[in-house]
Design a protein around this motif. Structure first.
Motif, PDB file in Angstrom:
ATOM      1  N   GLY A   1     -15.565   6.932   5.136  1.00  0.00           N
ATOM      2  CA  GLY A   1     -16.553   6.143   4.395  1.00  0.00           C
ATOM      3  C   GLY A   1     -17.977   6.621   4.534  1.00  0.00           C
ATOM      4  O   GLY A   1     -18.278   7.813   4.428  1.00  0.00           O
ATOM      5  N   GLY A   2     -18.863   5.648   4.813  1.00  0.00           N
ATOM      6  CA  GLY A   2     -20.301   5.915   4.765  1.00  0.00           C
ATOM      7  C   GLY A   2     -20.779   7.005   5.687  1.00  0.00           C
ATOM      8  O   GLY A   2     -21.682   7.774   5.334  1.00  0.00           O
ATOM      9  N   SER A   3     -20.217   7.113   6.875  1.00  0.00           N
ATOM     10  CA  SER A   3     -20.681   8.147   7.810  1.00  0.00           C
ATOM     11  C   SER A   3     -20.407   9.539   7.258  1.00  0.00           C
ATOM     12  O   SER A   3     -21.246  10.443   7.380  1.00  0.00           O
ATOM     13  N   VAL A   4     -19.232   9.725   6.653  1.00  0.00           N
ATOM     14  CA  VAL A   4     -18.878  11.024   6.074  1.00  0.00           C
ATOM     15  C   VAL A   4     -19.708  11.280   4.822  1.00  0.00           C
ATOM     16  O   VAL A   4     -20.287  12.360   4.641  1.00  0.00           O
ATOM     17  N   ARG A   5     -19.769  10.279   3.954  1.00  0.00           N
ATOM     18  CA  ARG A   5     -20.545  10.405   2.708  1.00  0.00           C
ATOM     19  C   ARG A   5     -22.003  10.748   2.989  1.00  0.00           C
ATOM     20  O   ARG A   5     -22.561  11.696   2.426  1.00  0.00           O
ATOM     21  N   ASN A   6     -22.636   9.998   3.870  1.00  0.00           N
ATOM     22  CA  ASN A   6     -24.058  10.213   4.142  1.00  0.00           C
ATOM     23  C   ASN A   6     -24.320  11.546   4.802  1.00  0.00           C
ATOM     24  O   ASN A   6     -25.342  12.192   4.539  1.00  0.00           O
ATOM     25  N   THR A   7     -23.414  11.982   5.672  1.00  0.00           N
ATOM     26  CA  THR A   7     -23.590  13.296   6.298  1.00  0.00           C
ATOM     27  C   THR A   7     -23.569  14.401   5.247  1.00  0.00           C
ATOM     28  O   THR A   7     -24.402  15.311   5.263  1.00  0.00           O
ATOM     29  N   LEU A   8     -22.639  14.308   4.322  1.00  0.00           N
ATOM     30  CA  LEU A   8     -22.551  15.323   3.265  1.00  0.00           C
ATOM     31  C   LEU A   8     -23.752  15.280   2.331  1.00  0.00           C
ATOM     32  O   LEU A   8     -24.156  16.306   1.767  1.00  0.00           O
ATOM     33  N   LEU A   9     -24.340  14.102   2.170  1.00  0.00           N
ATOM     34  CA  LEU A   9     -25.519  13.966   1.307  1.00  0.00           C
ATOM     35  C   LEU A   9     -26.819  14.263   2.053  1.00  0.00           C
ATOM     36  O   LEU A   9     -27.884  14.357   1.440  1.00  0.00           O
ATOM     37  N   GLY A  10     -26.747  14.360   3.386  1.00  0.00           N
ATOM     38  CA  GLY A  10     -27.952  14.632   4.166  1.00  0.00           C
ATOM     39  C   GLY A  10     -28.843  13.427   4.338  1.00  0.00           C
ATOM     40  O   GLY A  10     -30.063  13.574   4.497  1.00  0.00           O
ATOM     41  N   VAL A  11     -28.260  12.222   4.326  1.00  0.00           N
ATOM     42  CA  VAL A  11     -29.036  11.003   4.543  1.00  0.00           C
ATOM     43  C   VAL A  11     -28.579  10.367   5.857  1.00  0.00           C
ATOM     44  O   VAL A  11     -27.487  10.641   6.352  1.00  0.00           O
ATOM     45  N   PRO A  12     -29.405   9.500   6.449  1.00  0.00           N
ATOM     46  CA  PRO A  12     -29.079   8.949   7.767  1.00  0.00           C
ATOM     47  C   PRO A  12     -27.752   8.184   7.785  1.00  0.00           C
ATOM     48  O   PRO A  12     -27.383   7.519   6.816  1.00  0.00           O
ATOM     49  N   VAL A  13     -27.064   8.289   8.898  1.00  0.00           N
ATOM     50  CA  VAL A  13     -25.827   7.550   9.134  1.00  0.00           C
ATOM     51  C   VAL A  13     -26.167   6.324   9.972  1.00  0.00           C
ATOM     52  O   VAL A  13     -26.763   6.447  11.043  1.00  0.00           O
ATOM     53  N   THR A  14     -25.805   5.148   9.490  1.00  0.00           N
ATOM     54  CA  THR A  14     -26.170   3.909  10.180  1.00  0.00           C
ATOM     55  C   THR A  14     -25.008   3.289  10.939  1.00  0.00           C
ATOM     56  O   THR A  14     -25.221   2.585  11.923  1.00  0.00           O
ATOM     57  N   ASP A  15     -23.777   3.501  10.472  1.00  0.00           N
ATOM     58  CA  ASP A  15     -22.632   2.976  11.200  1.00  0.00           C
ATOM     59  C   ASP A  15     -21.429   3.887  10.979  1.00  0.00           C
ATOM     60  O   ASP A  15     -21.397   4.658  10.020  1.00  0.00           O
ATOM     61  N   ILE A  16     -20.466   3.794  11.872  1.00  0.00           N
ATOM     62  CA  ILE A  16     -19.323   4.698  11.841  1.00  0.00           C
ATOM     63  C   ILE A  16     -18.045   3.872  11.860  1.00  0.00           C
ATOM     64  O   ILE A  16     -17.797   3.105  12.792  1.00  0.00           O
ATOM     65  N   ASP A  17     -17.237   4.025  10.814  1.00  0.00           N
ATOM     66  CA  ASP A  17     -15.944   3.361  10.714  1.00  0.00           C
ATOM     67  C   ASP A  17     -14.840   4.379  10.960  1.00  0.00           C
ATOM     68  O   ASP A  17     -14.955   5.553  10.572  1.00  0.00           O
ATOM     69  N   ILE A  18     -13.773   3.915  11.578  1.00  0.00           N
ATOM     70  CA  ILE A  18     -12.647   4.784  11.911  1.00  0.00           C
ATOM     71  C   ILE A  18     -11.369   4.180  11.353  1.00  0.00           C
ATOM     72  O   ILE A  18     -11.141   2.969  11.471  1.00  0.00           O
ATOM     73  N   SER A  19     -10.556   5.009  10.731  1.00  0.00           N
ATOM     74  CA  SER A  19      -9.223   4.588  10.309  1.00  0.00           C
ATOM     75  C   SER A  19      -8.198   5.211  11.256  1.00  0.00           C
ATOM     76  O   SER A  19      -8.391   6.327  11.743  1.00  0.00           O
ATOM     77  N   THR A  20      -7.092   4.493  11.476  1.00  0.00           N
ATOM     78  CA  THR A  20      -6.098   4.992  12.408  1.00  0.00           C
ATOM     79  C   THR A  20      -4.697   4.554  11.998  1.00  0.00           C
ATOM     80  O   THR A  20      -4.525   3.530  11.319  1.00  0.00           O
ATOM     81  N   THR A  21      -3.712   5.316  12.429  1.00  0.00           N
ATOM     82  CA  THR A  21      -2.321   4.944  12.201  1.00  0.00           C
ATOM     83  C   THR A  21      -1.844   3.914  13.222  1.00  0.00           C
ATOM     84  O   THR A  21      -0.775   3.319  13.056  1.00  0.00           O
ATOM     85  N   ASN A  22      -2.611   3.678  14.280  1.00  0.00           N
ATOM     86  CA  ASN A  22      -2.237   2.675  15.274  1.00  0.00           C
ATOM     87  C   ASN A  22      -2.311   1.273  14.685  1.00  0.00           C
ATOM     88  O   ASN A  22      -3.306   0.936  14.027  1.00  0.00           O
ATOM     89  N   PRO A  23      -1.314   0.422  14.927  1.00  0.00           N
ATOM     90  CA  PRO A  23      -1.456  -0.987  14.529  1.00  0.00           C
ATOM     91  C   PRO A  23      -2.532  -1.662  15.379  1.00  0.00           C
ATOM     92  O   PRO A  23      -2.881  -1.168  16.458  1.00  0.00           O
ATOM     93  N   PRO A  24      -3.077  -2.784  14.907  1.00  0.00           N
ATOM     94  CA  PRO A  24      -4.224  -3.405  15.595  1.00  0.00           C
ATOM     95  C   PRO A  24      -3.992  -3.719  17.060  1.00  0.00           C
ATOM     96  O   PRO A  24      -4.868  -3.466  17.896  1.00  0.00           O
ATOM     97  N   ASP A  25      -2.829  -4.289  17.394  1.00  0.00           N
ATOM     98  CA  ASP A  25      -2.601  -4.637  18.790  1.00  0.00           C
ATOM     99  C   ASP A  25      -2.537  -3.398  19.683  1.00  0.00           C
ATOM    100  O   ASP A  25      -2.919  -3.425  20.850  1.00  0.00           O
ATOM    101  N   GLU A  26      -2.075  -2.291  19.086  1.00  0.00           N
ATOM    102  CA  GLU A  26      -2.027  -1.041  19.848  1.00  0.00           C
ATOM    103  C   GLU A  26      -3.431  -0.460  20.025  1.00  0.00           C
ATOM    104  O   GLU A  26      -3.731   0.141  21.064  1.00  0.00           O
ATOM    105  N   VAL A  27      -4.288  -0.649  19.031  1.00  0.00           N
ATOM    106  CA  VAL A  27      -5.686  -0.238  19.169  1.00  0.00           C
ATOM    107  C   VAL A  27      -6.322  -0.964  20.355  1.00  0.00           C
ATOM    108  O   VAL A  27      -7.001  -0.358  21.199  1.00  0.00           O
ATOM    109  N   VAL A  28      -6.092  -2.275  20.425  1.00  0.00           N
ATOM    110  CA  VAL A  28      -6.638  -3.061  21.531  1.00  0.00           C
ATOM    111  C   VAL A  28      -6.089  -2.562  22.859  1.00  0.00           C
ATOM    112  O   VAL A  28      -6.836  -2.338  23.825  1.00  0.00           O
TER     113      VAL A  28
END
Length: 412
Positions: free
Chosen positions: A33-60
């Protein structure tokens, strides 16, 4: 050729620690999302989202085992906020639609990166990158990003029916990142679905509109929204497009032209009731409403400042913020020519002037013989006017002497 990105945020030890926790036993994680998009556009990155194959309880489980803090901020939707070395990362399990029925689609957690990408709004927001910077682009977002083209993923009408806020996001992203004309298919779908905007909550509309009025291409984007009947729905009233566009002509003069409260006041503020309506329509804060009212009142009174004292008086009576905002609105109403030295000088003075406190009090007037009652207020107003006209330089003694001469003629 494999596309890669390099960024300080990606190399940060705090983020790499999250990858370490998630990527064991064949599981995967990618920034999205935004972190990747903004980096490629050369604009500041304000937050970083991560997607994962882990189910939520496994993430915890995994992140806690790694000594990180896991907060189940949206675990029912697959999202866990992971805090690593004081940095917060939103980690969301891959999802895919089972049944779509508006904003509250039935989804299930999955392992398919392409299906996860298909749930997102625009192609430029469906770019993923792994911990080494290798880019994954399942829906052609990189090409659109390079062209600065905001394009819906799949059928624009279907994406909009899932969440009508995407209409505003379509225009906001174009105003922020786009170039050239809007995507025709997206624009057609936005026009057809515009009545769905009436169903959105005030908070969601307000969040998008704050960002839209501050965006680089807001003037032409809002003008188009007005032409196709969308802006009137959003504002629940008539827009002052010319004033807003003139305000943004002054971007080179002041950063305050991009403040959401100032932009919205220029766009929709005719009278106080308009500010109340917009504040309710967008659930603006009391501070934002106060700033809009202050700007509107000063603009109505400022006209064209005819001398340096008029700008100083605006600061004295309304405060620096309202004086600056109001001068910008007044300037916009009179064409917004950034070369206008009259307004430029007034704005500079309003920024630099530190208004003193009026040196006379009611008890001072009683002390020189003014009787209690309405005469005290009358004298206060007369002396304040004289003090302002003297460039705020008369002392208390000098002002009271004017009263003493008038009240006690034998003392002349």
């Amino acid at each position: 050729m494999v596309e890669r990105i390099a960024a300080d945020w990606l190399a940060a030890a705090s983020l790499q620690a999250v990858f370490d926790a998630l990527e064991t036993g064949g599981e995967e994680a990618r920034a999205v999302g935004g972190s990747v998009r903004n980096t490629l556009l050369g604009v500041p990155v304000t937050d970083i989202d991560i997607s994962t194959t882990n189910p939520p309880d496994e993430v915890v489980r995994r992140t806690k085992a790694a000594g990180l803090r896991a907060v189940p901020t949206g675990i029912e939707h697959g999202t866990v906020t992971v805090v690593s070395d004081h940095a917060a990362y939103e980690v969301t399990t891959l999802r895919e639609d089972v049944e779509t029925h508006g904003r509250h689609a039935t989804v299930r957690f999955g392992r398919d990166w392409v299906k996860d990408a298909g749930r997102r709004d625009f192609t430029m927001n469906a770019l993923y990158v792994d911990r080494n910077g290798v880019l994954f682009d399942p829906v052609g977002g990189l090409e659109d990003l390079k062209a600065r083209r905001v394009r819906f993923i799949g059928d624009p009408a279907a994406r909009i029916r899932e969440d009508y806020l995407r209409i505003l996001r379509f225009f906001r992203f174009h105003a922020q990142y786009g170039s050239g004309e809007l995507d025709r298919n997206g624009l057609h779908a936005a026009i057809e679905g515009r009545d769905g905007l009436r169903r959105l909550s005030a908070e969601r509309i307000g969040l998008e509109m704050r960002k839209l009025v501050s965006a680089p291409r807001a003037p032409e984007t809002l003008s188009l929204m007005a032409d196709i009947g969308i802006l009137e729905i959003v504002l629940a009233g008539i827009a002052r497009i010319v004033d807003f566009n003139n305000l943004r002509r002054l971007d080179t003069v002041s950063d305050d032209t991009r403040a959401p409260a100032v932009g919205l006041a220029a766009l929709a503020g005719f009278i106080d009731e308009d500010i109340d309506r917009i504040s309710d329509r967008m659930r603006l804060s009391n501070a934002e409403r106060k700033r809009m009212i202050g700007a509107l009142h000063v603009a109505d009174r400022a006209g064209r400042p005819d001398d340096r004292l008029s700008a100083k008086e605006l600061v004295y009576r309304h405060g620096r913020t309202a004086a600056v905002d109001g001068l910008l609105l007044a300037w916009a109403r009179q064409g917004g020519d950034p070369r206008d030295r009259h307004f430029r000088d007034a704005l500079e003075l309003a920024r630099s002037f530190r208004a003193p406190q009026f040196p006379v009090r009611g008890k001072d007037l009683l002390g020189v013989g003014v009787p209690r009652g309405p005469r005290v207020g009358e004298w206060m107003a007369l002396l304040e006017r004289a003090w302002i006209d003297a460039d705020f330089e008369l002392t208390s003694a000098e002002l009271l002497k004017l009263v003493d001469v008038e009240v006690n003629p034998d003392a002349r």
